[in-house]
Design an enzyme around this catalytic site. Sequence first.
Site, short mmCIF file in Angstrom:
data_model
loop_
_atom_site.label_atom_id
_atom_site.label_comp_id
_atom_site.label_asym_id
_atom_site.label_seq_id
_atom_site.Cartn_x
_atom_site.Cartn_y
_atom_site.Cartn_z
N TYR A 27 36.65 -13.57 53.81
CA TYR A 27 37.56 -13.56 52.67
C TYR A 27 36.75 -13.66 51.38
CZ TYR A 27 40.86 -15.06 49.11
OH TYR A 27 41.59 -15.16 47.95
N ASN A 29 23.71 -16.41 56.94
CA ASN A 29 23.85 -17.70 57.64
C ASN A 29 22.49 -18.31 57.97
OD1 ASN A 29 23.01 -16.02 59.70
ND2 ASN A 29 24.51 -16.76 61.19
N GLY A 59 36.68 -3.87 57.53
CA GLY A 59 38.02 -4.26 57.14
C GLY A 59 38.08 -4.68 55.68
N ARG A 77 7.31 -8.44 64.64
CA ARG A 77 7.04 -7.01 64.54
C ARG A 77 5.54 -6.78 64.37
NH1 ARG A 77 12.35 -5.72 60.88
NH2 ARG A 77 11.98 -7.89 60.29
N TYR A 114 20.23 -4.73 70.89
CA TYR A 114 20.05 -4.26 69.52
C TYR A 114 20.42 -2.78 69.40
CZ TYR A 114 17.70 -3.51 65.01
OH TYR A 114 17.40 -3.19 63.71
#
Length: 323
Positions: free
Chosen positions: A62, A32, A102, A186, A145
């Site tokens: 889906y 996304n 799932g 990081r 996290y």
Amino acid sequence: MKVLITGAAGFIGSHLCDKFIKEGFYVIGLDNFLTGSPDNIAHLFGNKNFRFIEYDVTNYIYIPDDIDIILHFACPASPVDYLKHPIHTMKVDSLGTLHTLGLAKKKRARYVFASTSEVYGDPQIHPQPESYWGNVNPVGIRSVYDEAKRFSEAMSMAYHREHGIDVRIARIFNTYGERMRLNDGRVIPNFICYALENRNLPVYGDGSQTRSFCYIDDLIEGIFRLTVMDGLEGEIFNLGNPEEYTILELASKIIQKTGSQSTVEFLPPMEDDPKKRCPDISKARRILNWEPKISLDEGLENTIQYFKLKLNKNKKNPADGGA
């Protein structure tokens, strides 16, 4: 064979797309773009063995295709990102894990979950083996996290035990290399960017805390072996480089390699920052026949060249930002 990779436009996810396509797989990538970048996968658009779907895995997933393998790598992974997006971080490793598991159940697909060395917290055992349960603050600032990953591990193993899903868990230690963002947050990209701009390198605490750093190419090979080998159902593997460096040693290396005029600037310690972090990879050596091959010196040189190009590009095109 078809592989679904979530977080496909991220640092590790995009390299996984490259690897699986190179090895002859058809890859469906989901992202996304919360922390990933289209630039990381732009070279794959038009490839007949790659399809990209812009999608948030916290929603129901889906996919009409048959899928053989699912790699769930979607999640903000740097402290800057998961502290900026704390709730989404927890959702992507709760709802996102539930939805991808799932889907694995429905498709009868092998499932690889991207966990983290953060599940060990501030460890009291050193180096950390897979059998160690960790020392984590469940309500601290980093818990969004740490605990999300621990929950996802528990859910993955529940699906393995209850539904017979072929689940594998990769506990990934500090990894670095090309396609990290300039503003990633990081330590290696931070230090390189500061050094290239001759700014002081921020060290939190006294710099004696240790980390181990695995170059991206080595990590990808380890994940690939963990994914494709048969007979690893329900197994957990540390993947990282067991060579240990203090943060001060890392800062010194980067200043020297960049020829920077930077010095170290000491700042107050970060909350719940682990004092030591180093993987015991004896299990990966024994079963996967895997260990890192690329030294920190070689990996840093490659990464510094990448960031030099990124910084130069941003100076010419400031609208590009830090993606």
